[in-house]
Design a protein around this motif. Sequence first.
Motif, short mmCIF file in Angstrom:
data_model
loop_
_atom_site.label_atom_id
_atom_site.label_comp_id
_atom_site.label_asym_id
_atom_site.label_seq_id
_atom_site.Cartn_x
_atom_site.Cartn_y
_atom_site.Cartn_z
N LEU A 1 45.92 16.28 29.05
CA LEU A 1 45.38 16.72 29.85
C LEU A 1 44.90 16.30 31.26
CD1 LEU A 1 42.83 17.67 26.49
CD2 LEU A 1 44.51 19.28 28.24
N SER A 2 44.38 15.44 31.05
CA SER A 2 43.71 14.27 32.23
C SER A 2 44.78 14.72 33.29
CB SER A 2 43.89 12.59 32.51
OG SER A 2 44.94 12.42 31.85
N LYS A 3 46.13 14.88 33.26
CA LYS A 3 47.40 14.81 33.99
C LYS A 3 46.97 16.47 34.31
CE LYS A 3 50.60 11.93 32.51
NZ LYS A 3 52.32 11.60 32.23
N ILE A 4 47.15 17.52 33.32
CA ILE A 4 46.92 18.82 34.04
C ILE A 4 45.65 19.29 34.59
CG2 ILE A 4 45.98 20.91 33.12
CD1 ILE A 4 47.78 20.51 31.03
N ASP A 5 44.84 18.17 34.60
CA ASP A 5 42.84 18.56 34.67
C ASP A 5 43.16 17.88 36.68
OD1 ASP A 5 41.91 18.81 33.61
OD2 ASP A 5 40.41 17.13 32.87
N LYS A 6 43.94 16.41 36.45
CA LYS A 6 44.31 15.91 38.26
C LYS A 6 45.38 17.08 39.00
CE LYS A 6 44.96 11.54 40.73
NZ LYS A 6 45.62 10.13 39.80
N TYR A 7 46.81 17.26 38.26
CA TYR A 7 47.55 18.23 39.62
C TYR A 7 47.08 19.72 38.52
CZ TYR A 7 48.32 13.20 39.42
OH TYR A 7 48.90 11.93 39.64
N THR A 8 46.56 20.42 38.63
CA THR A 8 46.53 21.33 37.64
C THR A 8 47.14 22.49 38.70
OG1 THR A 8 44.34 21.20 37.10
CG2 THR A 8 44.88 23.44 37.10
N VAL A 9 46.93 22.12 40.43
CA VAL A 9 47.61 23.47 41.62
C VAL A 9 48.60 22.69 41.32
CG1 VAL A 9 47.31 23.90 43.93
CG2 VAL A 9 45.18 23.11 42.42
N GLU B 1 48.38 25.84 24.59
CA GLU B 1 47.05 25.87 24.40
C GLU B 1 47.18 25.03 25.76
OE1 GLU B 1 47.98 26.64 20.26
OE2 GLU B 1 49.64 25.16 21.62
N GLU B 2 47.89 24.43 25.87
CA GLU B 2 47.59 23.21 26.94
C GLU B 2 47.56 24.00 28.77
OE1 GLU B 2 49.25 18.88 26.34
OE2 GLU B 2 50.96 21.11 26.79
N THR B 3 48.82 25.58 28.58
CA THR B 3 48.86 26.46 29.23
C THR B 3 47.60 27.58 30.09
OG1 THR B 3 50.84 26.87 28.74
CG2 THR B 3 50.10 28.53 30.14
N THR B 4 46.95 27.59 28.59
CA THR B 4 45.28 28.18 28.40
C THR B 4 44.28 27.22 29.02
OG1 THR B 4 46.18 29.73 26.25
CG2 THR B 4 43.57 29.70 26.94
N TYR B 5 44.57 26.31 28.65
CA TYR B 5 43.23 25.11 29.40
C TYR B 5 43.18 24.71 30.59
CZ TYR B 5 41.10 20.89 30.53
OH TYR B 5 40.35 19.35 31.05
N MET B 6 45.36 25.09 31.28
CA MET B 6 44.99 24.88 32.99
C MET B 6 44.68 25.96 33.28
SD MET B 6 48.39 24.79 34.81
CE MET B 6 48.82 25.74 33.66
N GLU B 7 44.85 26.85 32.90
CA GLU B 7 44.38 28.95 33.76
C GLU B 7 43.21 28.07 33.83
OE1 GLU B 7 46.30 30.29 35.55
OE2 GLU B 7 48.05 29.07 34.84
N ILE C 1 47.74 19.67 47.83
CA ILE C 1 48.21 19.87 46.71
C ILE C 1 48.28 18.20 46.50
CG2 ILE C 1 49.94 20.86 45.06
CD1 ILE C 1 50.70 23.31 46.12
N GLU C 2 47.71 18.01 45.54
CA GLU C 2 47.58 16.43 44.74
C GLU C 2 48.91 16.77 43.98
OE1 GLU C 2 45.39 12.94 43.11
OE2 GLU C 2 44.47 15.62 43.38
N GLU C 3 50.04 15.62 44.01
CA GLU C 3 51.30 15.95 43.77
C GLU C 3 51.36 14.32 42.59
OE1 GLU C 3 54.11 16.88 44.84
OE2 GLU C 3 53.87 18.76 46.60
N PRO C 4 51.83 14.50 41.51
CA PRO C 4 52.63 12.98 41.12
C PRO C 4 53.08 12.05 41.77
CG PRO C 4 52.42 14.91 39.60
CD PRO C 4 52.82 15.13 40.79
N ASP C 5 52.84 10.82 42.39
CA ASP C 5 53.42 9.84 42.92
C ASP C 5 54.77 9.10 42.30
OD1 ASP C 5 54.58 7.38 44.88
OD2 ASP C 5 52.91 6.26 44.21
#
Length: 228
Positions: free
Chosen positions: A109-117, A132-138, A173-177
């Motif tokens: 969830l922390s990754k979804i929060d940080k990299y949602t876009v 459930e994670e997809t719903t949370y992300m949207e 867009i913030e992306e993972p390194d």
Amino acid sequence: MEVSFDDILRDFDRDTRPEGFDLTELKRRDLAELTQAWISERMCPELLDYKEDLLERLLERIRQQVEFIEMNSIELQTAEKDIKLHLMIVESELDRVNFLIRSYLRTRLSKIDKYTVHIRTSEDVVKRLSAEETTYMENHFKALVQLYNSLFLSQMPEHLQALDDTGGGMSMIEEPDMDSPVFVKMLDDVVDTIYIGDEEIDLVGGGIYLIRYSAVRSHVLDGRAILI
């Protein structure tokens, strides 16, 4: 004779499961898989595949064990000391599994929060999420849009209001390194040689390497390597 914690759990499984039905090895494998999934998710800069089947088995097993504890707790006043010890052990084991599951999900969830876009723009990454994670992300994305619009975006020119703007030579867009360093253990030999700068690296099964994630990403995603 000294009795180990695992011996007690093994005896408890044998005494409480239906005759001829052995779950001990499956439980041990599931716990090892959960632990590895938790470690890999914490060490990996991007989201990995959601372990749906594993989580479903573990959550169902937790539900059954909670019911067992509740049923036997009713008779604790007259129960023998052995069952009290078994219940304490099962509760301790449940706490350990619950901790791993909660930490695993919170990491995701922390990754979804940080990299949602970023996640929303990648179909391959979206497939790694649970329903459930997809719903949370949207829902999180909608909240972000509403918040940013109320704070400042609505005051800017329309062509600059998009959260996924990549114009002007700068991506919003913030992306993972993907080049962040990771410790990786190879499960199989890799035929292709990896080049990092001018250096050639042969990845051997069983070997442990400190290397940038992008160099071993494909092997992690296809299960030929694990993060440690």
